[in-house]
Design an enzyme around this catalytic site. Structure first.
Site: not given
Ligand code: GRF
Length: 212
Positions: A12-13, A61, A87, A89, A103, A105, A140-141
């Site tokens: 969760g950074s 799902r 996950r 979706l 999102n 990425h 996805l992405d």
């Molecule tokens: C990040 O690199 C984000 O871009 C990707 O997963 C990683 C999650 O890192 N989707 P964090 O949990 O936010 O530290």
């Protein structure tokens, strides 16, 4: 005040960077699909409401996505920020939150969707890499891009050093994008991202970090 939720699966950074920023909105909850996600404790310690919708307790799902959507709606969220939410979706879920589902990425999409993006970038020999904040569409992405940040790929980089350089930018551009949407300066319209003219160009288009 608009309400947003942050969806996580792990450390969760990015969630922390969003919560550490003064966003023009209220965080209604941090929701995880994993009860052991480290980010949950961090959010709870900050007094942010947390919830778990454990995907392992659902047979399909669709059933998981239905409960996740119900939890988000119970929190009255206007905006859903996926921050390391691991996950895939369903299309029904994505359509339900169309234009309100975002999102981050760790690559310059459309290059390197999926996992292991830093390894893939090194393997491909690209000279620039980065991250992308985008509205989510059923593929996805994929999806209309809100903002991107570029970093150089340096001689001697490993996936680890490259990931760290990208992550530092993720922590800047995700709050920037979230602020734009919550403040009504950025929206999805007919499949394209519209930034209002008062948005700064770096915010609206691209973030290129300055040389140190
Ligand atoms: C990040 O690199 C984000 O871009 C990707 O997963 C990683 C999650 O890192 N989707 P964090 O949990 O936010 O530290």
């Amino acid at each position: 005040m608009k309400r947003y939720v942050i969806l996580i699966s792990g450390r969760g950074s990015n969630m922390q960077s969003l919560l550490d920023t003064r966003l023009p909105g209220t965080c209604a909850a941090v929701i995880s699909n994993r009860p052991d996600a480290a980010g949950l404790a961090w959010a709870a310690a900050r007094g942010v409401p947390t919830a778990v919708v454990d995907h392992k307790t659902f047979a399909t799902r669709e059933a998981f996505d239905n409960e996740l959507a119900a939890e988000i709606e119970r929190r009255g969220a206007d905006l859903v920020l996926l921050a390391g939410f691991m996950r895939v979706l369903t299309e029904a879920f994505v359509r339900r939150f169309e234009g309100r589902l975002v999102n981050i990425h760790p690559s310059l999409l459309p290059a390197f969707p999926g996992l292991h993006t830093h390894e893939a970038a090194l393997q491909a020999g690209v000279r620039v890499h980065g991250c992308t904040v985008h509205f989510v569409t059923p593929s996805l992405d994929c999806g209309p891009i809100i903002v991107q940040a570029v970093v150089p790929v340096l001689t001697g980089d490993t996936a680890h050093t490259l990931a760290a350089r990208v992550l530092a930018q993720e922590h800047l551009v995700y709050p920037q994008a979230a602020r734009g949407i919550l403040a009504g300066r950025c929206r999805l319209e007919a499949g394209r991202v519209i930034w209002t003219s008062d948005a700064t160009s770096a915010e609206a288009v691209l973030r290129v970090p300055e040389d140190k």
